[in-house]
Design an enzyme around this catalytic site. Sequence first.
Site, PDB file in Angstrom:
ATOM      1  N   SER A   1      27.642  54.905  22.077  1.00 35.32           N
ATOM      2  CA  SER A   1      28.722  55.032  21.095  1.00 35.32           C
ATOM      3  C   SER A   1      28.226  54.807  19.661  1.00 35.32           C
ATOM      4  O   SER A   1      27.404  55.560  19.156  1.00 35.32           O
ATOM      5  CB  SER A   1      29.840  54.059  21.485  1.00 35.32           C
TER       6      SER A   1
ATOM      7  N   ASP B   1      17.878  61.486  12.005  1.00 34.69           N
ATOM      8  CA  ASP B   1      18.041  62.817  11.410  1.00 34.69           C
ATOM      9  C   ASP B   1      17.658  62.828   9.939  1.00 34.69           C
ATOM     10  O   ASP B   1      17.087  63.801   9.438  1.00 34.69           O
ATOM     11  CB  ASP B   1      19.491  63.290  11.552  1.00 34.69           C
TER      12      ASP B   1
ATOM     13  N   LYS C   1      27.328  58.513  24.991  1.00 35.88           N
ATOM     14  CA  LYS C   1      28.801  58.395  24.868  1.00 35.88           C
ATOM     15  C   LYS C   1      29.185  58.929  23.491  1.00 35.88           C
ATOM     16  O   LYS C   1      29.098  58.234  22.496  1.00 35.88           O
ATOM     17  CB  LYS C   1      29.228  56.938  25.024  1.00 35.88           C
TER      18      LYS C   1
END
Length: 542
Positions: free
Chosen positions: A295, A306, A320
Amino acid sequence: MFRGRTNAAPLIVIFLALLTGGWFLQRGVAQERVGFVQSRLFQEVLDHISNRYVEPVDAERLYDSAIQGMLDELDDPNSSLLNVSDYESFRIQTEGDYGGVGLEITERDGFVTVVNPLPGTPGSRAGVRAGDRIVRVEGTDIEGDVNRAVDLLRGQPETPVQLDVQRPGVDQSIPFTIQRARIQLRSVPFAALLDDGVGYVPLQVFNETASREVMEAVDSLLEQGARKLVLDLRGNPGGILDQGVAVAELFLPARQIVVETRGQASEQNQVLRTSRSQRFPDLPLAVLIDERSASASEIVAGALQDHDRALVLGNTSFGKGSVQTLFRLSGGNVLKLTTAHWYTPAGRSIQAPPVAEDDAQERRERLVLTLDGQMALRPDTAGREQVTSFAGRTLYGGGGITPDRIVMPDTLDTVEQEAVRRLFQEAGAFSLALFDYAVRFLQENPDLSPDFTLGQAQLAAFQRYLGERGVELDPQVYSAATRFVRGQLDREIALQGFGEREEFLRRVQGRGDPALANALEFLANSESTAELFAVVGSPVRP
């Protein structure tokens, strides 16, 4: 001719607009007509069954079955209809003050599965582990019903709850009796300054104070001389989304994308960005994750990866990445519906795809038992889509966050695994005996120092103590499980006697944490984030 074409252009545009607009209008009308016809057909069938079936049928039960059938058709364990009592249980679990056992659970492969036992909670102390499948609570079969499991597990503090779990590799279910407690956790239990000016911050859960606790911990480490940082998200099941964004914001410039949500409805499509400049610029950063990181942990790790802000090490995260929205319905019912998925700034879906039945066996074969008794999945990047970071590094998509450097924990050999699995049959009693023996050992050794070592005499004494507690083990099994037992006993004595920080430092000094050891080695040879990527062979574009 030029003027003529100019006059004709508006007519052509108007004609095309009318043509396409009419088609969209017709399509909308057709869809509405289909919906009307189907709803009328459903009502007609329901009426005939209610009024003319050979035996009386409860119309309310038919409606409930139809609704459940629609939800089952979605094949989404996170979408469900909550009646009034179910919703109250859900609300208390997510918002209120309650007594529980401290297990983060989800539905996976048709089972209520433990994502992570929260550190320091009754579930963790009792010996429940990530990957355990809860099959019964208080004698009631759960059958993959997370809401039902939550309702049965929570209750008044200081009351017992009995549950049975299936553990991968163990043939029989394992019984546990756990004493409920009021669950209150600090996000950052401690911070430590390690060698080479590396600060270490473990973030255990994203609660209301997570970002503040991380900020204060890093500030304190910088004052002590830290020049580099490890942020440990292993075992962190997530929590509050806003706090995930706020933690990422500590290390990213202003207006950078942290996470994106995409859904069918336009209001579900959002881009969440940092709102202020990073507090810790130019601080070389390593982030640790594992299969229990879920999560909000995945949002933070994915955003920092990224944006090429941190080197991510460990094992692929849980996956998740779905957003649930609550819709209030008539009669006090509430529809909990998955309305969007989370995507990293580079466009990777965090949500792990469901495992097909054909792949389930292959997945089970990649499960290994680690030295600390956890089940770990050997990662496989074959066939995964490749995505490019903003600085040109190759990343993997396909669900969860795949680290830049995969580092498996120490694993047990085949003989050790078999012995530990047999030991797991007594998991509840073993964990309680472990705690009690550690307390007694500390009482009998009041001058024990944090750098203690356990010898064969202590292991033999613990084996006798297990027998006194009714845990009878074949001597060969106990001998084969020695490395595991020594590690568990060492950790429990250190935790009870000196706290989490000292127990952690013992692991660092003993190099019993491969992922952290790798992070420290890479950071020691790097003075900037760019150098950190170059050291591991994942350089950014110049």
